[in-house]
Design a protein around this motif. Structure first.
Motif, PDB file in Angstrom:
ATOM      1  N   VAL A 139       0.832  -1.209   0.000  1.00  0.00           N
ATOM      2  CA  VAL A 139       0.000   0.000   0.000  1.00  0.00           C
ATOM      3  C   VAL A 139       0.862   1.253   0.000  1.00  0.00           C
ATOM      4  O   VAL A 139       1.827   1.361   0.768  1.00  0.00           O
ATOM      5  CB  VAL A 139      -0.937   0.011   1.229  1.00  0.00           C
ATOM      6  CG1 VAL A 139      -1.834   1.248   1.214  1.00  0.00           C
ATOM      7  CG2 VAL A 139      -1.778  -1.264   1.270  1.00  0.00           C
ATOM      8  N   GLY A 140       0.511   2.200  -0.863  1.00  0.00           N
ATOM      9  CA  GLY A 140       1.111   3.527  -0.855  1.00  0.00           C
ATOM     10  C   GLY A 140       0.087   4.535  -0.379  1.00  0.00           C
ATOM     11  O   GLY A 140      -1.061   4.517  -0.838  1.00  0.00           O
ATOM     12  N   LEU A 141       0.462   5.392   0.560  1.00  0.00           N
ATOM     13  CA  LEU A 141      -0.463   6.383   1.126  1.00  0.00           C
ATOM     14  C   LEU A 141       0.132   7.781   0.990  1.00  0.00           C
ATOM     15  O   LEU A 141       1.179   8.080   1.565  1.00  0.00           O
ATOM     16  CB  LEU A 141      -0.729   6.058   2.605  1.00  0.00           C
ATOM     17  CG  LEU A 141      -1.507   7.109   3.415  1.00  0.00           C
ATOM     18  CD1 LEU A 141      -2.895   7.330   2.837  1.00  0.00           C
ATOM     19  CD2 LEU A 141      -1.594   6.692   4.884  1.00  0.00           C
ATOM     20  N   PHE A 142      -0.539   8.624   0.204  1.00  0.00           N
ATOM     21  CA  PHE A 142      -0.186  10.042   0.130  1.00  0.00           C
ATOM     22  C   PHE A 142      -1.073  10.790   1.120  1.00  0.00           C
ATOM     23  O   PHE A 142      -2.300  10.794   0.985  1.00  0.00           O
ATOM     24  CB  PHE A 142      -0.426  10.596  -1.277  1.00  0.00           C
ATOM     25  CG  PHE A 142       0.599  10.175  -2.290  1.00  0.00           C
ATOM     26  CD1 PHE A 142       1.806  10.838  -2.405  1.00  0.00           C
ATOM     27  CD2 PHE A 142       0.350   9.101  -3.128  1.00  0.00           C
ATOM     28  CE1 PHE A 142       2.754  10.443  -3.340  1.00  0.00           C
ATOM     29  CE2 PHE A 142       1.283   8.700  -4.072  1.00  0.00           C
ATOM     30  CZ  PHE A 142       2.486   9.371  -4.177  1.00  0.00           C
ATOM     31  N   THR A 143      -0.459  11.394   2.137  1.00  0.00           N
ATOM     32  CA  THR A 143      -1.221  12.165   3.098  1.00  0.00           C
ATOM     33  C   THR A 143      -0.808  13.622   2.982  1.00  0.00           C
ATOM     34  O   THR A 143       0.230  14.029   3.517  1.00  0.00           O
ATOM     35  CB  THR A 143      -1.025  11.622   4.540  1.00  0.00           C
ATOM     36  OG1 THR A 143      -1.559  12.563   5.480  1.00  0.00           O
ATOM     37  CG2 THR A 143       0.440  11.356   4.848  1.00  0.00           C
ATOM     38  N   LEU A 144      -1.592  14.396   2.260  1.00  0.00           N
ATOM     39  CA  LEU A 144      -1.249  15.783   1.952  1.00  0.00           C
ATOM     40  C   LEU A 144      -1.642  16.738   3.060  1.00  0.00           C
ATOM     41  O   LEU A 144      -1.258  17.905   3.040  1.00  0.00           O
ATOM     42  CB  LEU A 144      -1.911  16.214   0.645  1.00  0.00           C
ATOM     43  CG  LEU A 144      -1.294  15.640  -0.631  1.00  0.00           C
ATOM     44  CD1 LEU A 144      -1.764  14.213  -0.887  1.00  0.00           C
ATOM     45  CD2 LEU A 144      -1.635  16.495  -1.837  1.00  0.00           C
TER      46      LEU A 144
END
Length: 493
Positions: free
Chosen positions: A261-266
């Motif tokens: 899983v890749g998670l972008f948390t902006l």
């Protein structure tokens, strides 16, 4: 055609620069599959016609594949009939050349090795081509072609080259598509049935969605404080926790359960996300962890939870202000370096388009949503894009979200394969508490008790199945969504 040559001159750069080519290996693999058609099935999973340097060899491999896939024999006689009108094939010797290939094959036992040589040299030629193109492009500096854009384009070209034979192959015939569909169904059966995609870890949501499907764009939307970030993180952690892979005949590893899983948390930092995950696993309220107000017993729980979590294939990028092009470049890099089965972006309205933030936000969101859908197809993974809802929800008596509540909704709704809304009635009830001791307060308390900690996930759109509603349990102090205890399903997942 230069028989037996290991290198061929690059006509664009002069004979002093040689391209990596082995015509011997190309002839060997073609001769082997002409001698034994079963070899085609062993090498066609990675070797394609375009990987051959010699155009005639490309013709022969493609013709053999068409014949063998249709259940016919791929022999010098049948292929000659197939290619009889091709001038390049006739110039190379036609049927006589095919017979020579079949007669001079060194050994069918080394067929896979010959195929790998052809494939590897094709990749090397691709690298040379990309390097040459980027060198020439970098020499010409213009305002419209920044170094950052050049880097992103180079990375995309390298990714496509790395994935050659898997993605971006153009048209496929129905037979290939049917085979892939059967493989997906077979994978679902091996998982116990019911799921063709990655499990969310939430039983009833999986029943409605059939899991998270590769190449799908899933929008998970809600008003602030509804818990959409928590749900997105919960799904990501559940998928990473369930990850399991099997070694394939070619030595590669294939995910068969869960996912990387890749998670972008902006919006939140990686540390804040980690704190939420630890809270969920250790069953210690996140606010106590942040304040350091924990007992030794709670610290021990946190320590053991951390040891379990640190091995999960979950990768977090908390860089703010990313553009859709930067997200795509980083996702490609993650897939190339570590593997990627699920991508989560929190949240999509914080992304920007290819240029500076546009005055026309609707147009910019169109570029972003279309870019996310294209990226899901390119990477062949599901993408969960979290989205903020407009304030018009608050103006209605029934505050359950609708598709029209998506901010800049036109393109998001159109591009998404699935649209999910998170709704917690308890949140709105808690903000409208009447004065204690009144009949209204008694009725309010009864309603609060009835609602409890139930949250709703409303399926507003789904290409693969019906719309509807799924009830979940939400523990706010642990920011955790879980299955409702329900005797009909045996309680647990």
């Amino acid at each position: 055609m230069a028989d037996g040559a290991t290198n061929a001159p690059n006509k664009n750069q002069g004979t002093e620069d040689k391209l990596p080519v082995s015509l011997d290996a190309e002839q060997a693999i073609l001769g082997a599959l002409l001698f034994d058609n079963e070899i085609f099935y062993r090498v066609s999973t990675f070797l394609k016609a375009e990987h051959f340097f010699d155009p005639v060899h490309q013709m022969i491999f493609e013709a053999a594949g068409d014949l063998i896939n249709s259940g016919r024999l791929g022999s010098p006689v049948t292929i000659d009939t197939y290619l009889a009108t091709k001038q390049g094939y006739l110039d190379a010797g036609g049927k006589r050349y095919l017979e020579t290939l079949a007669a001079n094959v060194p050994s069918t036992a080394g067929a896979t090795d010959y195929a790998k040589i052809v494939f590897d040299l094709s990749v090397c030629r691709g690298l040379m081509s990309i390097g040459s193109e980027m060198t020439e492009r970098a020499k010409i500096a213009t305002l419209d072609d920044s170094p950052t854009q050049q880097l992103q384009d180079a990375e995309q070209a390298l990714y496509k080259l790395a994935e050659t034979g898997k993605y971006g192959g153009g048209f496929v015939n129905l037979r290939s598509a049917l085979t892939e569909a059967i493989e997906i169904a077979n994978a679902a059966i091996k998982r116990g049935g019911g799921l063709a995609g990655i499990s969310t870890g939430l039983r009833d949501l999986d029943r409605q969605l059939g899991g998270l499907h590769p190449s799908d764009l899933i929008i998970l939307a809600g008003r602030p404080s509804m818990g959409k970030s928590s749900l997105g993180v919960n799904i990501g952690v559940n998928a990473a926790k369930a990850w399991r892979a099997e070694k394939q005949p070619d030595g590669s590893m294939k995910t068969v359960e869960g996912g990387k899983v890749g998670l972008f948390t902006l919006e939140m930092s990686a540390e804040q996300i980690a704190t939420r995950i630890i809270s969920e696993f250790a069953r210690v309220p996140s606010e106590k962890i942040r304040r350091g107000e924990i007992e030794q017993e709670e610290f021990d729980k946190i320590y053991h939870a951390t040891r379990e979590l640190e091995t999960l294939p979950l990768y977090i990028d908390d860089t703010g202000g990313l553009s859709i092009a930067q997200v795509a470049a980083r996702a490609r890099r993650l897939k190339r370096q570590h593997g990627l089965d699920l991508l989560i972006i929190d949240y999509i309205q914080l992304l920007t388009g290819s240029g500076k933030r546009s005055d026309n936000r609707v147009q910019e969101m169109t570029e972003i949503s279309q870019g996310l859908k294209a990226l899901a197809k390119e990477l062949n993974v599901p993408i969960i894009g979290l989205a903020q809802l407009s304030r018009q929800v608050e103006q209605r008596e029934d505050k359950r979200p609708q598709l029209a509540d998506l901010r800049e909704s036109g393109s998001i709704e159109q591009d998404a394969d699935v649209v999910l809304f998170v709704f917690r009635e308890k949140y709105y009830l808690g903000r409208s508490e009447p004065r204690e001791g009144t009949e209204e307060h008694i009725a309010w308390q009864a309603k609060m008790d009835q609602v409890g900690d139930t949250a709703e996930v409303i399926i507003g759109k789904q290409r693969h199945g019906p719309i509807g509603k799924v009830d979940l349990h939400f523990e706010e102090k642990f920011t955790k969504f879980s299955n409702l205890a329900d005797d009909r399903f045996g309680g647990g997942y």
